[in-house]
Design an enzyme around this catalytic site. Sequence first.
Site, PDB file in Angstrom:
ATOM      1  N   THR A 194      17.916 177.937 108.548  1.00  0.00           N
ATOM      2  CA  THR A 194      16.669 178.626 108.897  1.00  0.00           C
ATOM      3  C   THR A 194      16.229 179.577 107.791  1.00  0.00           C
ATOM      4  OG1 THR A 194      17.747 180.436 110.111  1.00  0.00           O
ATOM      5  CG2 THR A 194      17.171 178.466 111.367  1.00  0.00           C
ATOM      6  N   ALA A 239      11.948 184.287 108.378  1.00  0.00           N
ATOM      7  CA  ALA A 239      12.569 182.965 108.504  1.00  0.00           C
ATOM      8  C   ALA A 239      12.066 182.297 109.776  1.00  0.00           C
ATOM      9  CB  ALA A 239      14.094 183.099 108.532  1.00  0.00           C
ATOM     10  N   MET A 240      11.804 181.012 109.695  1.00  0.00           N
ATOM     11  CA  MET A 240      11.251 180.271 110.834  1.00  0.00           C
ATOM     12  C   MET A 240      12.394 179.752 111.710  1.00  0.00           C
ATOM     13  SD  MET A 240       8.002 180.613 110.458  1.00  0.00           S
ATOM     14  CE  MET A 240       7.068 179.280 111.210  1.00  0.00           C
ATOM     15  N   HIS A 241      13.199 180.686 112.205  1.00  0.00           N
ATOM     16  CA  HIS A 241      14.408 180.334 112.938  1.00  0.00           C
ATOM     17  C   HIS A 241      14.112 179.400 114.116  1.00  0.00           C
ATOM     18  CE1 HIS A 241      16.503 183.529 110.769  1.00  0.00           C
ATOM     19  NE2 HIS A 241      15.658 184.423 111.227  1.00  0.00           N
ATOM     20  N   ASP A 242      13.341 179.896 115.072  1.00  0.00           N
ATOM     21  CA  ASP A 242      13.174 179.188 116.342  1.00  0.00           C
ATOM     22  C   ASP A 242      12.292 177.947 116.227  1.00  0.00           C
ATOM     23  OD1 ASP A 242      14.788 181.180 117.241  1.00  0.00           O
ATOM     24  OD2 ASP A 242      13.239 182.254 118.343  1.00  0.00           O
TER      25      ASP A 242
END
Length: 324
Positions: A194, A239-242
């Site tokens: 991520t 951060a584009m975690h999900d």
Amino acid sequence: MNSPSTVHNIVLDCDPGHDDALAILLAARRSNVVAITTVHGNAPLERTKENARAVAELAGLQDIPIAAGADRPLVREPRYAPEVHGITGLDGPDMPAPTVPLVREHAVDVILDRSRAVPNLHLVAVGPLTNVALALQRDPGLAGRIERITIMGGSLLWGNVTAAAEFNIYCDPEAADLVFEAGVPITMVGLNVTEQVIATKERREQVRSIDARVATAAADMLDFYGGGEDQYSGLGGGAMHDPLAVAALVEPSIVETVPMHVALVTQDGPALGMTLCDGRHFDPVAMRPARRRRDQAKANADVAVGVDAERFWELFLEVLATYR
């Protein structure tokens, strides 16, 4: 893994949170979201459930049931992330006052009910795993009724809330331990991938250039979230975690995974919340499994080891452009 054209039935368990909100937008266009369940995490439950309602209101997702779940971890005190997400958990954008109702059922009841009623159900869990663990405790048969749990949590290499632990797992390591030991297929999308997908200034400008109401709100989310994440992590944006966890399910080629055994550290100390991934059979240079060691525990998760960040952004921008 299924083909990218497969439309999955999913329950999205989340703690909105800016990146959770973006995950909702992506999931609603690339899967059949049969319920959104909320949990403590980025903010208290009172906030996360209202944030989920506000995102549904913004995006016209009134037909997706939203249920509130656990307001605290299984055994520990709650921990929140106002330093990243603000006091409301969704600071920054001008969100509409929600009229989308909450269903009366608890999130755990919704997860269990949907697992019995909806075929080939997937869980996508992008917050602390308390709701999922409680559902498995109440009905261990849940593990046999769902296709897979895709988790945003943990890390192959490092943490963010501590040197060892990622935030979602650290918030409720006992719940995570229960989930990883339940015997259900798991995909773990952790920080090691991520944090390769960052909403830089240039990416935020791409989102804003869509010039539509939902995309503008998404850009506002990313501006606020990116500032908080950058101060917290130094990554140059959020951060584009999900959303990446959703993308890993709906378009599996975006994330490369390797089967590993993942053990959870639940003892107090500097390693609390660590996802200890047994990657002794993994060749990080060739990016593929090597010979399995005889002393290696049986894999209980498909752990993300690589990501196609460019394709993720293509998908994400395509999806945002479908909203008005």
